[in-house]
Design a protein around this motif. Structure first.
Motif, PDB file in Angstrom:
ATOM      1  N   ASP A 567      40.422  32.505  40.198  1.00 32.01           N
ATOM      2  CA  ASP A 567      39.529  30.994  40.161  1.00 32.01           C
ATOM      3  C   ASP A 567      40.271  30.069  40.639  1.00 32.01           C
ATOM      4  OD1 ASP A 567      37.343  32.383  38.360  1.00 32.01           O
ATOM      5  OD2 ASP A 567      38.723  32.362  36.816  1.00 32.01           O
ATOM      6  N   CYS A 568      40.462  29.995  41.875  1.00 35.81           N
ATOM      7  CA  CYS A 568      41.109  29.251  42.685  1.00 35.81           C
ATOM      8  C   CYS A 568      40.381  28.234  43.525  1.00 35.81           C
ATOM      9  CB  CYS A 568      42.162  29.735  43.550  1.00 35.81           C
ATOM     10  SG  CYS A 568      41.382  31.252  44.633  1.00 35.81           S
ATOM     11  N   LEU A 569      39.202  27.914  43.243  1.00 34.76           N
ATOM     12  CA  LEU A 569      38.406  26.761  43.987  1.00 34.76           C
ATOM     13  C   LEU A 569      38.650  25.707  42.997  1.00 34.76           C
ATOM     14  CD1 LEU A 569      34.785  28.477  44.377  1.00 34.76           C
ATOM     15  CD2 LEU A 569      36.577  27.985  46.062  1.00 34.76           C
ATOM     16  N   ASN A 570      39.214  25.589  42.036  1.00 36.76           N
ATOM     17  CA  ASN A 570      39.312  24.496  41.206  1.00 36.76           C
ATOM     18  C   ASN A 570      40.857  24.238  41.142  1.00 36.76           C
ATOM     19  OD1 ASN A 570      39.774  22.393  39.151  1.00 36.76           O
ATOM     20  ND2 ASN A 570      37.880  23.093  37.896  1.00 36.76           N
ATOM     21  N   ARG A 575      46.304  28.422  41.412  1.00 32.09           N
ATOM     22  CA  ARG A 575      46.460  27.873  42.480  1.00 32.09           C
ATOM     23  C   ARG A 575      46.839  29.029  43.494  1.00 32.09           C
ATOM     24  NH1 ARG A 575      48.601  24.120  39.169  1.00 32.09           N
ATOM     25  NH2 ARG A 575      50.501  25.203  38.893  1.00 32.09           N
ATOM     26  N   CYS A 576      46.002  29.364  44.485  1.00 34.47           N
ATOM     27  CA  CYS A 576      46.200  30.409  45.258  1.00 34.47           C
ATOM     28  C   CYS A 576      45.347  30.168  46.633  1.00 34.47           C
ATOM     29  CB  CYS A 576      45.329  31.586  44.640  1.00 34.47           C
ATOM     30  SG  CYS A 576      45.723  33.141  45.575  1.00 34.47           S
ATOM     31  N   ASP A 577      46.310  30.035  47.849  1.00 29.86           N
ATOM     32  CA  ASP A 577      45.612  29.598  49.006  1.00 29.86           C
ATOM     33  C   ASP A 577      44.983  30.806  49.657  1.00 29.86           C
ATOM     34  OD1 ASP A 577      44.937  28.993  51.752  1.00 29.86           O
ATOM     35  OD2 ASP A 577      47.005  28.046  51.941  1.00 29.86           O
ATOM     36  N   ASP A 578      43.488  30.477  49.669  1.00 32.78           N
ATOM     37  CA  ASP A 578      42.604  31.784  50.185  1.00 32.78           C
ATOM     38  C   ASP A 578      42.731  32.084  51.766  1.00 32.78           C
ATOM     39  OD1 ASP A 578      41.624  29.539  51.210  1.00 32.78           O
ATOM     40  OD2 ASP A 578      39.497  29.876  50.482  1.00 32.78           O
ATOM     41  N   SER A 579      43.647  31.375  52.399  1.00 33.10           N
ATOM     42  CA  SER A 579      44.042  31.853  53.643  1.00 33.10           C
ATOM     43  C   SER A 579      45.177  32.587  54.087  1.00 33.10           C
ATOM     44  CB  SER A 579      44.080  30.578  54.554  1.00 33.10           C
ATOM     45  OG  SER A 579      45.150  29.842  54.288  1.00 33.10           O
TER      46      SER A 579
END
Length: 586
Positions: A567-570, A575-579
């Motif tokens: 759940d890293c959109l918020n 906290r997890c960079d989706d790139s």
């Protein structure tokens, strides 16, 4: 096929004199020299003929054909393939010759070559004109025909004989197919009792009755009073061809009868769940003259005894016939996955006869029982793998008639997507330390994971349990399941935190925990999982940073379906960079 091979060999083995004169005549007629061509390469027509000669004597396995195609016009393409290969060989030789002759030319050489070509065309034109004015060509043909008139006559007679034989065979096949289809459109192998040799039928019935009595089965199904049934259809089919079905050794006769009964009992047999079933998808070899061990899906041991029946995804309908008990001494695998088989009530009694069964795969069928597992399965003491997912099984597992605990050799248990309810048999499963796979998702049972405490299931490799009835926390003792490689606890109501002890499962490859009520941070101990290739944590209440080691582990494993979610959109959650880390954020 054999007749064609003989005819082909005769044509190829014609005397060398005949071939030499034929070549000379052909070359003379074309205006070329009569010199013999250069020896062919190793891939020439002679070797192709040798290959053809070897292939026509090999009986290869037929492709998957429908029952209506078996026994109908189906001839091998060896002859056409041979002709195509010869043609290709000649073409390649011409291309090679052309390339050699047309190497790079320049200047005077090119002009000289064009002049030679023009002279050659002029010479050939004059030659054709003089040949047309000369009667010599017709005289040569007459002399050739006169010299070999008996050989040519013999070849023509053989060709006519082959044509007549093929025509008769095709007509006979059409008559058989027409009779079978008109007699019973449900089966191209239906045989009418009135058209059989009654003495042969009576003798066969005596043999079969003894066979039924030897295996404590009801032989009354063979009587006229029993009406139409699979056993009688099989008996009629066997009596229609005594040479292939009766005048064979005892075990082959038994195999052919049992498998024929199996075919008639599961082919286009309607049920409440499949009112209009179609033919088997494939029945290569079935009810033909070849050995029963070579029929599609049948496997035999070195003694010719049937050990395995594999008919997965083949549109089987109806129910398993009790005649399978006649193969119980050797049958250890029954794979009927993804068919339309309908069994309930006394139909399950067949399993009481299959005492040597080790692998039973009947997931995705219509097995109906509302009190847990059918009690007849409890007699399968040698069972190692049981797959019954996607059926119509309901009620409470291990309730009024415990089954699982008696299956002491069971390693694989798959009961997903049924209608089991009540209490989960965790206490029983927790003692079955031989279990390697447990798939029990999507049922209606109420339970928690306390049965995993104590870490007795050290052989467990895969555990999938997601269900809305799954509550409580993930126990710390889960880290004692040291062989666990795949864990799925999704879409449940689990609370608490992700235990740090998951980091002790160094062989863990795939971890699904999404869709729960888990809280806290993703433990850094998961960085100790070097084989991790998929981890999905989304739709929870987790927070903090995704451990960088988890990102690195997932990225370094070349798994086609690699995935790391959270759940890293918020920014107030994970906290997890989706790139650079998570493959998807929710």
């Amino acid at each position: 096929r054999n007749l064609a091979a003989v005819f082909f060999r005769f044509c190829v083995s014609t005397s060398s004199t005949f071939k030499k004169d034929l070549h000379s005549f052909t070359m003379a007629h074309r205006g070329g020299s009569g010199a013999a061509p250069a020896a062919s390469s190793s891939t020439g027509p002679t070797n192709l003929y040798s290959q053809f000669r070897d292939e026509v004597e090999i009986v290869e396995e037929e492709p998957d054909l429908s029952l209506f195609q078996i026994g109908m016009s189906h001839t091998p393409s060896y002859a056409s393939s041979y002709a195509e290969e010869v043609s290709i060989e000649q073409h390649m030789a011409e291309v090679a010759s052309f390339r050699d002759e047309t190497s790079v030319h320049t200047g005077a050489e090119h002009a000289e070559e064009e002049e030679q070509i023009t002279d050659e065309k002029s010479r050939k034109s004059r030659s054709r004109k003089s040949s047309a004015d000369s009667p010599g060509c017709g005289a040569r043909i007459c002399r050739f025909l006169g010299r070999y008139k008996w050989t040519i006559t013999f070849l023509l007679l053989v060709a006519i004989g082959v044509s007549v034989a093929l025509s008769l065979a095709v007509n006979k096949t059409n008559e058989i197919v027409k009779f079978n289809r008109s007699s019973n459109p449900k089966s191209p192998f239906y045989v009418e009792q009135e058209k059989l040799d009654q003495n042969v039928l009576a003798s066969l019935k005596i043999y079969l009755k003894n066979l039924y009595h030897q295996h404590s089965l009801d032989a009354s199904v063979l009587e006229d009073s029993a009406g139409e049934n699979a056993a009688r259809f099989a008996m009629f089919w066997m009596a229609s061809d005594p040479e292939s079905n009766i005048n064979v050794d005892d075990y082959e006769k038994r195999k052919r009868f049992v498998l024929a009964t199996f075919y008639y009992a599961t082919n286009m047999v309607a049920s409440p769940y499949a009112p209009e079933p179609r033919h088997w998808r494939s029945a290569t070899g079935w009810l033909t003259i070849i050995s029963a061990c070579d029929w599609r899906g049948i496997r035999c041991d070195e003694q010719g005894k049937i050990t395995r029946i594999s008919m997965e995804r083949n549109r089987l309908s109806g129910a398993l016939p009790f005649e399978l008990a006649m193969l119980a001494d050797s049958l250890h695998t029954l794979d009927l996955t993804s068919n339309l088989i309908w069994m309930e009530g006394d139909a399950f009694n067949i399993f009481e006869k299959l005492e040597n069964l080790e692998y039973l795969y009947m997931d995705d069928n219509f097995l109906v029982f509302d009190q847990g597992l059918p009690p007849q399965l409890g007699t399968l003491s040698k069972l190692k793998r049981l797959r019954l997912s996607y059926n119509l099984l309901g009620g409470q597992l291990e309730g009024s008639h415990p089954i699982l605990e008696g299956l002491t050799q069971l390693t694989h248990l798959e009961l997903e997507s049924n209608f089991f309810n009540g209490t989960f048999p965790g206490e029983t499963l927790g003692r079955m330390d031989q279990l390697v796979y447990i798939y029990m998702r999507r049922n209606d049972m109420q339970y928690n994971l306390d049965w995993l405490s104590g870490g007795r299931l050290t052989n467990l490799f895969s555990l999938w349990l997601e269900s809305q009835g799954l509550t409580g926390t993930i126990p710390n003792d889960i880290g004692l399941l040291t062989n666990l490689a795949s864990l799925s606890l999704t879409d449940s109501r689990l609370t608490g935190t992700i235990p740090a002890s998951l980091g002790d499962l160094t062989g863990l490859r795939r971890l699904w925990l999404y869709g729960n009520q888990l809280q806290g941070e993703i433990p850094e101990t998961l960085e100790n999982l070097p084989l991790l290739e998929l981890a999905e944590f989304h739709n929870n209440s987790l927070w903090g940073d995704m451990p960088q080691g988890v990102c690195n582990n997932v990225a370094s494993n070349a798994y086609e379906h690699m995935s790391l979610t959270s759940d890293c959109l918020n920014p107030d959650t994970v906290r997890c960079d989706d790139s650079t880390c998570c493959t998807e954020c929710f």
